[in-house]
Design a protein around this motif. Structure first.
Motif, short mmCIF file in Angstrom:
data_model
loop_
_atom_site.label_atom_id
_atom_site.label_comp_id
_atom_site.label_asym_id
_atom_site.label_seq_id
_atom_site.Cartn_x
_atom_site.Cartn_y
_atom_site.Cartn_z
N ASP A 325 0.83 -1.21 0.00
CA ASP A 325 0.00 0.00 0.00
C ASP A 325 0.86 1.26 0.00
OD1 ASP A 325 -1.92 -1.90 0.14
OD2 ASP A 325 -2.73 -1.33 2.09
N ASP A 326 1.97 1.21 0.76
CA ASP A 326 2.90 2.34 0.75
C ASP A 326 3.43 2.59 -0.66
OD1 ASP A 326 2.76 2.99 3.42
OD2 ASP A 326 4.45 1.71 4.02
N ALA A 327 3.78 1.51 -1.34
CA ALA A 327 4.33 1.64 -2.70
C ALA A 327 3.29 2.27 -3.62
CB ALA A 327 4.76 0.27 -3.23
N LYS A 328 2.06 1.81 -3.51
CA LYS A 328 0.99 2.36 -4.36
C LYS A 328 0.73 3.84 -4.05
CE LYS A 328 -1.57 -1.93 -5.23
NZ LYS A 328 -1.49 -2.99 -4.22
N THR B 317 -8.24 -12.94 -8.58
CA THR B 317 -7.97 -11.65 -7.93
C THR B 317 -8.00 -10.54 -8.97
OG1 THR B 317 -5.57 -11.82 -8.18
CG2 THR B 317 -6.50 -12.74 -6.16
N HIS B 318 -8.47 -9.40 -8.55
CA HIS B 318 -8.46 -8.17 -9.35
C HIS B 318 -7.68 -7.13 -8.56
CE1 HIS B 318 -12.34 -8.66 -12.02
NE2 HIS B 318 -11.40 -9.52 -12.32
N GLY B 319 -6.62 -6.61 -9.13
CA GLY B 319 -5.84 -5.61 -8.41
C GLY B 319 -5.25 -4.60 -9.37
N SER B 320 -4.46 -3.68 -8.80
CA SER B 320 -3.88 -2.64 -9.65
C SER B 320 -2.38 -2.83 -9.85
CB SER B 320 -4.17 -1.26 -9.05
OG SER B 320 -3.60 -1.17 -7.76
N ASN B 321 -1.82 -3.87 -9.25
CA ASN B 321 -0.38 -4.08 -9.38
C ASN B 321 -0.10 -5.58 -9.36
OD1 ASN B 321 2.40 -4.54 -8.48
ND2 ASN B 321 2.49 -2.33 -8.14
N LYS B 322 0.34 -6.08 -10.52
CA LYS B 322 0.48 -7.54 -10.68
C LYS B 322 1.51 -8.13 -9.71
CE LYS B 322 0.80 -11.31 -13.93
NZ LYS B 322 0.08 -12.16 -12.99
N GLU B 323 2.61 -7.41 -9.53
CA GLU B 323 3.65 -7.92 -8.61
C GLU B 323 3.11 -8.09 -7.19
OE1 GLU B 323 7.46 -5.86 -8.47
OE2 GLU B 323 7.28 -5.66 -10.65
N HIS B 324 2.39 -7.07 -6.74
CA HIS B 324 1.81 -7.14 -5.38
C HIS B 324 0.85 -8.33 -5.27
CE1 HIS B 324 2.43 -2.52 -4.72
NE2 HIS B 324 3.56 -3.19 -4.75
#
Lengths: 507, 507
Positions: A325-328, B317-324
């Motif tokens: 979350d910090d990174a985002k 999963t649905h997210g905004s950052n694949k690595e995370h």
């Protein structure tokens, strides 16, 4: 100046002298009181017939609203302890044509939870037990009189959270939240009570019980009757039990405080936040410089920002991994910096600081109410024109010469705006020295007309109550109001439930 | 065997011979048809009076449902092109006591969207325009006849997604989705239509239009009337336009396929997934070995898992950052491995593979319908006993000797279970050689009684329609059914809307 002496507060029936007591309702007699004493624990019947000073003081609290703007004249407060008792009370009132005001936390802002004349107050405060919690589904079942912050504490101990959060959480009760279709601070992420409330138990005026206390997330078996009671403001029945879906408590909570110099830039920031923080964003709140000035003046709070600006934005994230979350959040701040939409930005360094950001935002309504009197509006308006209502209102009040910033004799002290941007919900708080007809007439119905013209509705989360009951036509068509009136007539044919307010005239 | 020749399908009125045509409805005359031809484009009135073979073939398609289980005898299909035309059609039907079945995609699974006798079909298929999209709020406004996958494509091009997804998306229309309170595959994350539908325009039987096409996320101005039409299955009016909230399209979509050996372990996996993947989880679906065997047999699809097992689970999963998201998913798999709740786990390596996992899951209902006939149930049951319904049903059918696994002459071929675990919604598909009274009587009302005893409801997302109309009492109390009947009587006093089904008898 508004008074702190409750005895001095003007009666609603005197202030709004167009209101007349409906003489179809019977007046309270000793016999009625005897009946209630026979079905309720004796100490749960508070009646002025007792001639006790203590009871009179108690009654005063139930008769006056949180803003000290409305004052009813009820002689009787009933505090049933079970659904069955509520049912008996309501059936008796219905059979004997005694008007009723349901009440729970009495923290409403539209005069909906206090009587206008001598309506009997039925309070759910004595029904405040948590009945069940399922840690697989997260479904919490509780009495309508449970205080919101108590539910929050209970859920958090078990690794869950209540999806509803608001400034009044230490006073408001879940039954009132449901009945006023409350929104709150994290609606953006956790959504509406129309989806989070899975089941309701409701007592109808005739004493019948709607036993729809479902724990199921999905139900496609017939019209979703419970939805009618979400936002009915006690005009159709009394909510006695609630089943609510609670999400998992987040493992990481982050926050950032930003300042921005224009409404256009606030919108740019919102759009970017939705794009870059999509799954973790849990709140996107704002307050303007007018609101901040009240917080500084009355609460002695200061934001960790160097410069004064037009708008302050509080973005909060809820996630399961703090590093992620910090990174985002840092990447998002870079984007905002690059496009120059915000002039300053400050990421919270600790949970305490996150809490302090929230205290600042949540202090706004309290600070605005400390000038004497405050006119509160909770408009829902499409985002592009959301803030213009504050700008136009200030101009109107200045043009009328009742708002003279910098002049200590100005009747209007401040016009502050804040609220829930992601939900298109603005709070406009007009602080004045006192409640006066002149100021009221300058604001209303202008503000409702303005909202209608800008495709908004006159309440996003407070409800209609007495304050906006007669203005429903600015937000709903004749066809819809007619359907509402027919539903009211169907469920409350004697019109005993919360009269004089919302939908005052049935056909 | 069920037939592919539409002409051979049995009429609903013959199969369910307890149903009698209500003679209070008038029969269609040339004069009626002339009126409709005068108000609609000529080609949008399909009537068997024309004696054209082509029209008769067309009518057949509108009269028969997706499962080919129900067949009506309507002689007239109307395809209005505007709200005004719908209003004129309905007003005329109401004034002339002509019964009506509203229809959009006709992909319903409970016989709700086809006539029983000679009801006039009013289809919204000719109303399929997207009217507006706001890329700030994500609010999409469109006609009721828009196909779900068209809306999906439109939203995705703009960086958004439709919050509703289901196997029938290439056929079903948003008006039908709303009217049946459709759930679907990503309800777990994106929630119910009771929250995602912000506004509706609905034509009432008397031709009046409820103009509640709000774009606002919040509205606390009166009873939320539109909620009544979400799940009303066309019994109260015809939904003509829909305003729906669309979330941002995720930047990263991941998936994992697991196998597990017990329902207890499936629940362990669910709980861990909710804890560790809280903000990114978008679907938690399962299918059992019985369902998988149908997919292997009919669709020739194979999961990338080495061993046969009891349950297969698809987590997305649905997210905004694949690595995370990868990191969270890998940590989650470690947890699952440690606690031995799953025996195998396979993370998708590409978008194509994620898609292939979904194809496998989405093929289950299709595969189950390829054995001849299929009895479909969409029960909503608390998770702990969710799967027991499949176990108990298999036992019951085996005890009655109609289900003999491994025997080619067995009337019941398979009893497959799959569905949406996170939402407590199980699909039970009983595949048979043909629809027979004997099998029907073994299943119903047993399955509804079972569901009631286990605190579930008989429909989680398909609705009631003709199939379950008379079983409503298993899920709703007399008080609630009475309120539903009163609402029906209030909005449709002549009972012209979708008769013989859901709420067949008004008081």
């Amino acid at each position: 100046m508004a008074t702190n002496n409750l005895e001095e507060i003007e009666f609603t029936a005197e202030h709004y002298n167009y209101l007349k007591r409906d003489e179809r309702y019977n007046r309270l007699t000793e016999e009625h009181v005897e009946y209630f004493k026979s079905i309720l624990p004796k100490e749960n019947v508070l009646c002025s017939f007792d001639n006790s000073e203590e009871t009179k003081k108690e009654l005063l609290k139930f008769n006056i609203d949180w803003m000290k703007k409305y004052r009813g004249q009820s002689q009787l407060v009933l505090l049933p302890t079970s659904t069955e008792e509520v049912s008996k009370c309501l059936k008796y009132c219905n059979d004997n044509k005694l008007a009723v005001v349901p009440q729970s936390g009495n923290s409403g802002l539209v005069g909906g939870s206090v009587p206008v004349f001598d309506e009997i107050i039925i309070s759910t405060k004595a029904m405040n037990k948590i009945l069940d919690f399922d840690d697989m589904s997260g479904v919490l079942i509780c009495n309508a009189g449970c205080v919101l912050s108590d539910l929050e504490a209970y859920a958090e101990e078990r690794g869950f959270m209540v999806p509803l959060d608001m400034g009044s959480k230490k006073y408001c009760c879940i039954g009132g939240n449901v009945s006023s279709n409350a929104g709150g601070l994290r609606y953006l992420r956790y959504g509406s009570l129309h989806s989070n409330v899975l089941g309701l138990e409701v007592v109808l005026p005739n004493g019948q019980v709607i036993d729809n206390l479902s724990r199921l997330r999905k139900d496609s078996t017939g019209y979703d009757i419970k939805q009618l009671f979400i936002g009915a403001e006690g005009t159709l029945g009394i909510v006695t039990n609630v089943a609510i879906s609670t999400p998992r408590k987040p493992k990481a909570i982050n926050a950032v405080l930003l300042s921005s110099n224009s409404w256009e830039n606030v919108q740019v920031i919102y759009k970017k936040a939705k794009e870059e923080l999509q799954e973790i964003i849990s709140a996107f709140e704002f307050f303007d410089e007018f609101a901040y000035s009240m917080v500084k003046k009355h609460m002695k709070l200061e934001a960790p920002l160097k410069q004064q600006n037009e708008f302050y934005i509080l973005i909060e994230t809820h996630g399961s991994n703090k590093e992620h979350d910090d990174a985002k959040l840092n990447a998002f701040l870079e984007t905002i910096k690059e496009c120059k939409a915000a002039q300053e930005g400050y990421v919270s360094k600790s949970n305490e600081q996150t809490r302090s950001f929230w205290v600042m935002r949540e202090s706004v309504p309290v600070a605005c109410s400390l000038n004497g009197a405050v006119f509160k509006y909770d408009l829902s308006i499409p985002m592009a024109s959301l803030y213009s209502v504050a700008v136009d209102m200030r101009k109107r009040l200045m043009d009328a010469n009742v708002y003279r910033p910098g002049d200590d004799t100005s009747e209007v002290i401040n016009v502050a705006a804040y609220g829930h941007i992601g939900d298109g919900n603005i709070h406009l708080n007009i602080s004045c020295k006192s409640y006066s007809k002149e100021i009221t007439d300058l604001i209303e119905p202008y503000i409702y007309q303005w909202t209608q013209e800008h495709h908004g509705v006159i309440s996003g989360e407070h409800g209609l109550g007495l304050m906006k009951g007669t203005y429903l036509g600015y937000s709903k068509s004749g066809v819809m109001i007619n359907i509402m009136q027919n539903i009211k007539k169907m469920l409350d044919p004697n019109n005993i439930m919360n009269p004089y307010k919302y939908l005052p005239k049935s056909q």
